[in-house]
Design a protein around this motif. Structure first.
Motif, mmCIF file in Angstrom:
data_model
loop_
_atom_site.group_PDB
_atom_site.id
_atom_site.type_symbol
_atom_site.label_atom_id
_atom_site.label_comp_id
_atom_site.label_asym_id
_atom_site.label_seq_id
_atom_site.Cartn_x
_atom_site.Cartn_y
_atom_site.Cartn_z
ATOM 1 N N SER A 63 -19.375 -14.124 -41.369
ATOM 2 C CA SER A 63 -20.247 -13.989 -40.202
ATOM 3 C C SER A 63 -20.718 -15.350 -39.697
ATOM 4 C CB SER A 63 -21.467 -13.134 -40.552
ATOM 5 O OG SER A 63 -22.267 -13.765 -41.536
ATOM 6 N N VAL A 68 -27.710 -13.843 -45.564
ATOM 7 C CA VAL A 68 -27.318 -12.435 -45.703
ATOM 8 C C VAL A 68 -28.099 -11.871 -46.888
ATOM 9 C CG1 VAL A 68 -25.459 -10.817 -46.235
ATOM 10 C CG2 VAL A 68 -24.997 -12.802 -44.795
ATOM 11 N N ASP A 283 -34.996 -4.869 -46.504
ATOM 12 C CA ASP A 283 -33.905 -4.073 -47.060
ATOM 13 C C ASP A 283 -34.442 -3.084 -48.093
ATOM 14 O OD1 ASP A 283 -32.107 -5.527 -45.525
ATOM 15 O OD2 ASP A 283 -31.661 -6.950 -47.117
ATOM 16 N N SER A 358 -27.196 1.308 -37.444
ATOM 17 C CA SER A 358 -27.294 -0.147 -37.441
ATOM 18 C C SER A 358 -28.301 -0.569 -36.394
ATOM 19 C CB SER A 358 -25.931 -0.771 -37.138
ATOM 20 O OG SER A 358 -25.497 -0.353 -35.859
ATOM 21 N N SER A 360 -29.355 -4.344 -34.054
ATOM 22 C CA SER A 360 -29.294 -5.794 -33.874
ATOM 23 C C SER A 360 -30.212 -6.190 -32.739
ATOM 24 C CB SER A 360 -27.854 -6.256 -33.628
ATOM 25 O OG SER A 360 -27.530 -6.251 -32.280
ATOM 26 N N SER A 366 -28.926 -5.417 -38.822
ATOM 27 C CA SER A 366 -29.248 -4.667 -40.029
ATOM 28 C C SER A 366 -28.419 -3.393 -40.078
ATOM 29 C CB SER A 366 -30.738 -4.287 -40.057
ATOM 30 O OG SER A 366 -31.548 -5.424 -39.970
ATOM 31 N N HIS A 381 -28.607 -6.978 -44.262
ATOM 32 C CA HIS A 381 -29.144 -7.701 -43.108
ATOM 33 C C HIS A 381 -28.460 -9.058 -42.971
ATOM 34 C CE1 HIS A 381 -31.941 -9.113 -40.092
ATOM 35 N NE2 HIS A 381 -32.148 -10.212 -40.799
ATOM 36 N N ILE A 382 -28.131 -9.420 -41.728
ATOM 37 C CA ILE A 382 -27.531 -10.713 -41.402
ATOM 38 C C ILE A 382 -28.371 -11.345 -40.304
ATOM 39 C CG2 ILE A 382 -25.480 -11.886 -40.508
ATOM 40 C CD1 ILE A 382 -23.782 -9.611 -41.595
ATOM 41 N N GLY A 387 -24.683 -10.885 -37.017
ATOM 42 C CA GLY A 387 -25.441 -9.682 -37.296
ATOM 43 C C GLY A 387 -24.938 -8.465 -36.577
ATOM 44 N N VAL A 390 -22.238 -5.627 -39.054
ATOM 45 C CA VAL A 390 -22.908 -5.206 -40.285
ATOM 46 C C VAL A 390 -22.349 -3.917 -40.855
ATOM 47 C CG1 VAL A 390 -25.089 -6.372 -39.834
ATOM 48 C CG2 VAL A 390 -24.683 -4.126 -38.847
#
Length: 971
Positions: A63, A68, A283, A358, A360, A366, A381-382, A387, A390
């Motif tokens: 990514s 992350v 998370d 998801s 974003s 997420s 989560h990114i 992101g 995911v």
């Protein structure tokens, strides 16, 4: 069981909306990144935290994001919580499962739970109009029910371009109530009649805020805190209110389009969309939410069943506007096949149904995946632009904790590879596993004892890898008449490629494309169709070629940069190629005609289009040493571009556009560069460290060009101003040289000497040029330096003697090969994790490379590159591990090209698979015998069909013309 946690060794380095488009969800779910899907029948106890951290590092690398994190629950207990990288680049705060972030559209899942609680209490009717609870909402041409809002069939529009600029919603405006926050969109006409189409709409779901407040008599946040968050134990979850101080709060980041450096995502006050995307959480709290749902603490069984029930006609269409974006035959399945109430009911490669959503927003993404029936929940989560990607990583992470897939189909395969050691293409440690294949897809990896299959391959003691992906191959471009567009099935089977384990090639390199019968540039769409119609033995990915673009739009004198209008025309062709014809980006050959006359502006403007579609920019550099190959001191001045200049040029393109740049067939040759590869690696690493998306590919040989191609004499001296046709085998180069020498004055003879010495130096010096074929057999195998000593001649005199005494119809009188690179440089190039393997080869039939053709249009690279990369450089020299080497040949090029379903051994990936006998794996070519098939490549499957079976090539034509993944739409 206590949660698995890891050390804080991942210290930060100093570097520099929910997933609202469901079409992107379909694409991203196929982005199966970097981990092993092993059906071993064991739960989480079989795995340690180190494996999971390795996986998260790979997700971070894929990514490109600063951090992350993930958390996993098994049977109601959090068994892992951790992360890699940082949640805040300024403070260096480490990202983990307790980092707080905006969860975007996952907020909707908490709103729908509140809705279903109120349904249980008899306070809501899903099929009543929304105005029942929001009387201020304007009536439309047809009633919009609460169920329509919950299934994205209301017709209420989604965000639109330009809506979130400065001084608009996305700035700092605080809305104190839901009625006020809808004023800027609620009077807009519906996009379609309610219930007729499916179209994702966050604005519609914002109305859930009003419904919950009216039905419950409580404020929305107050209701969620009391009836959802506190019951589930979600102590870090609240509304995203700018004025609040939030411990452990992470940030989201976006790339600067010019420099590629990370920047803070634009600020946004989300008070207009608390229900649609305005909740912050962790998370771990998302796991607690799902655990409470699964335990019946938030909803009763009836409400859960209704919430997770598919609600729509399975074939409900997308809106006509959305449908226009799909290529014919590439339309994704209808969302009616997954749409429940807000949640989407997805299916993993083993057929297990799970609820997912998801989100974003603000440069983050997420994912929450709830495998309720198996007791596994994953939150991931990114915090970067990656992101938006995911879905697949979360699904892949869940596979590590899921029990074995016990379905009837799990025991029946078309192909079963048993007992092998899998090196899966991710760079992770090898492992013992069976591989089950159905049709063109890997469907199971793990212990498949007792399974039946139409064909079983015994791989005991062997290595199982993904099919290799070649980033630079002339399989379908200017060599089309002998390549994959040939009428000869022996060529279209690409035997010298599959024999190495290569299952996919990126073609049209160096700026070229195939030509039609009348020698005109073949449009990309026509090239794709011709390859598909012909039937090919390997997969092919195509690029648009820069030289081809110039030829298509420029007229008259092409020894110049393109003008503004010509650049626009080239951009349009490239844009069409990437948007409609499956192009993977732009290849360039700026050392060749006519691109050598292009300038940086031309490259940058074309690269902007490639970047716009997430494509690659892959140039054959303007110079690969102290000068370009075309340079002759006698005619071309004293300041030729160098390799350093060329690297600067490509880095400038990457810096100004953010494009993914690949330094193709990277090399260091000639004076000033031979032996200096590490300095080049360090330069590119520094560029990566400051945020540029830079890669390279390298072939594993110390020679370049084609075998027998080196000529020390300049062309002006052996053609006498004439230009032999390409296929002219009778042109007398010796007679032309004699004519030139007969009238040459002292200056002209000095020009000749300068050019010969430069050419020999450029290619590594006289000691690194060898004779492959010559009328005097005693010369064969000797170096140019050895012949100078034997004949007592200097460089220039020997060059003249070889032409005069040799074959008059061969340029230079001999077939010669230059070995211009140093082996230690190749090794240095292969060590970085961002260096892929390639061939710079083409399709060759060894049975035709004999006699006078033995060293014409062939090369060792065409036959031995991948066995040599793995067996010689990795295993014999110990340059890197086998895992690293296999990744450089498979997983890494798949990442660079954004191939979502190839390059790895994992369930759901396409069945491009290689079985190697490492003990016998060997490149059997030599510089005198360049056209020999390798050994040790025992089985090769291309899309599930055998291209090599028990070491024998089958001539199967199971390859496909691949299409680039669609770009991420702005939401």
């Amino acid at each position: 069981m206590p949660a698995l946690t890891g050390p804080d060794q991942n210290r930060p380095f100093r570097a520099d909306k929910g997933l609202q488009n469901i079409m992107m969800w379909r694409f991203q779910r196929r982005w199966l990144v970097a981990f092993v899907l092993v059906f071993v029948g064991a739960a989480a106890q079989a795995f340690d935290a180190g494996q999971i951290y390795d996986y998260l590092k790979r997700v971070q690398a894929d990514s490109g994001s600063p951090g992350v994190s993930a958390a996993v629950a098994v049977n109601g207990e959090i068994v892992f919580s951790g992360g890699v990288g940082v949640s805040d680049l300024q403070s260096g705060l480490i990202q983990n499962g307790r980092s707080v972030h905006n969860i975007g559209s996952i907020s909707k899942t908490q709103a729908v739970v509140a809705i279903m609680q109120l349904v249980e209490q008899g306070k809501l009717d899903l099929d009543a109009p929304v105005q029942t609870w929001a009387p201020w909402f304007p009536k439309k041409q047809k009633p919009i029910t609460l169920r329509m809002v919950l299934t994205h069939t209301s017709g209420i529009r989604h965000y639109k371009e330009g809506e979130f600029g400065p001084a608009d919603v996305m700035a700092f405006r605080q809305y104190d109530n839901i009625e006020e926050s809808t004023r800027f969109w609620r009077d807009d006409p519906l996009v379609f009649e309610p219930g007729k189409y499916w179209m994702y709409s966050s604005f519609a779901t914002n109305l859930l805020h009003a419904v919950i407040e009216k039905a419950s008599g409580e404020g929305f946040e107050e209701y969620l805190r009391k009836h959802v968050w506190q019951i589930a134990g979600m102590l870090d979850t609240q509304f995203d209110v700018p004025a609040r101080i939030v411990p452990r709060r992470g940030k989201g980041y976006v790339r600067n389009k010019q420099s590629g450096a990370w920047e803070n995502a634009p600020d946004e006050n989300v008070s207009y969309k608390y229900a649609g995307g305005g909740v912050i959480s962790t998370d771990e709290d998302l796991l607690r939410f799902a655990i409470a749902l699964n335990a019946g603490k938030l909803l009763n069984a009836k409400s859960m069943a209704e919430m997770y029930r598919l609600q729509l006609d399975p074939n409900i269409p997308y809106t006509p506007e959305a449908a226009k974006r799909f290529k014919p035959g590439k339309e994704p399945r209808s969302m009616g096949q997954t749409q429940a109430l807000i949640w989407r009911m997805e299916k993993d490669p083993a057929g297990r149904i799970y609820a997912a959503h998801s989100g974003s927003v603000k440069g983050t993404g997420s994912m929450l995946s709830n495998f309720k029936d198996q007791g596994v929940v994953v939150a991931l989560h990114i915090n970067g632009e990656g992101g938006s990607k995911v879905a697949a990583p979360a699904e892949q992470l869940a596979q590590l904790f899921l029990p074995a897939a016990q379905t009837s189909q799990a025991n029946r395969f078309d192909v079963l590879i048993q007992g092998g050691t899998v090196v899966d293409g991710t760079g992770n440690q090898r492992f013992k596993a069976d591989v089950g294949i159905s049709g063109d897809t890997i469907v199971a990896v793990g212990n498949l004892a007792g399974a039946a299959a139409a064909r079983t391959i015994n791989a005991a003691g062997k290595i199982v890898t993904p099919g290799f992906i070649d980033l630079h191959a002339h399989t379908a471009d200017e060599y089309a008449d002998v390549g994959l567009l040939s009428k000869d099935v022996r060529r279209r089977a690409a035997q010298n490629y599959v024999a190495q384990g290569v299952t996919t090639t990126l073609s049209n390199p160096d700026g070229y494309q195939a030509r039609t019968a009348d020698r005109k540039i073949m449009p990309l769409a026509e090239q794709r169709q011709a390859l598909t119609n012909a039937g090919i033995g390997i997969n092919v990915a195509l690029t648009n070629g820069h030289n081809a673009l110039r030829e298509q739009v420029m007229t008259g004198d092409m020894k110049r940069p393109a003008n503004v209008q010509e650049i626009r025309q080239m951009q349009e062709i490239l844009r069409r190629g990437m948007a409609e014809e499956g192009s993977f980006g732009l290849s360039l050959g700026v050392e060749y005609f006519s691109a050598r006359y292009s300038d940086l502006n031309e490259e940058v403007e074309l690269a902007r289009v490639a970047a716009e579609y997430n494509g690659i920019f892959i140039p054959h550099l303007r110079s690969q040493g102290i000068s370009p190959m075309w340079y002759r001191p006698s005619a071309d001045g004293n300041s030729p571009p160098t390799l350093d200049d060329s690297i600067n040029e490509t880095l400038a393109v990457a810096e100004q556009t953010g494009v993914t740049a690949v330094f193709t067939h990277m090399k260091a040759w000639g004076p000033g560069y031979r032996g200096q590869a590490q300095k080049i690696v360090d330069r590119l690493q520094a560029a990566r460290d400051r945020g540029l998306k830079v890669y390279m590919d390298v072939y594993p040989y110390d020679s370049s060009g084609s075998d027998g191609q080196f000529v020390a004499l300049p062309s002006w001296a052996i053609t006498n101003g004439q230009r032999p046709k390409e296929d002219d085998k009778t042109f007398d180069y010796t007679a032309a040289l004699n004519a030139v020498l007969k009238r040459a004055d002292a200056k002209r003879r000095d020009d000749l000497a300068r050019d010969v010495k430069h050419q020999l130096a450029l290619k590594g010096g006289p000691e690194n040029v060898r004779i492959l074929d010559y009328p005097n057999a005693k010369y064969v195998g000797k170096s140019y330096a050895e012949l100078m000593k034997m004949r007592r001649l200097d460089e220039v005199a020997l060059a003249v003697a070889l032409q005069k005494e040799g074959n008059p119809n061969w340029p230079g009188g001999a077939r010669m090969r230059s070995f211009s690179m140093a082996e230690e440089d190749i090794a240095a190039f292969y060590k970085p994790a961002w260096a892929a393997t390639s061939t710079d080869g083409w399709i060759v039939l060894p049975e035709e490379a004999v006699g006078d053709k033995k060293y014409v249009d062939t090369n060792r690279r065409c036959f031995g590159s991948y066995p040599r990369r793995l067996a010689y450089y990795s295993q014999q020299l110990g340059v890197d591990s086998l895992e690293h080497a296999v990744r450089s040949a498979s997983g890494l090029p798949a990442e660079i090209l954004r191939l979502q379903d190839r390059g790895r051994i994992a369930a759901g990936m396409k069945a491009d698979v290689v079985v190697l006998d490492l003990a016998t794996l060997k490149d059997n070519t030599t510089f005198l015998e360049p056209s020999e098939y390798p050994s040790g490549v025992e089985q090769v499957l291309v899309n599930g069909r055998a291209a090599v079976e028990d070491g024998k090539r089958t001539l199967a034509l199971s390859g496909r013309v691949l299409s680039a993944s669609p770009r991420a739409d702005k939401t």
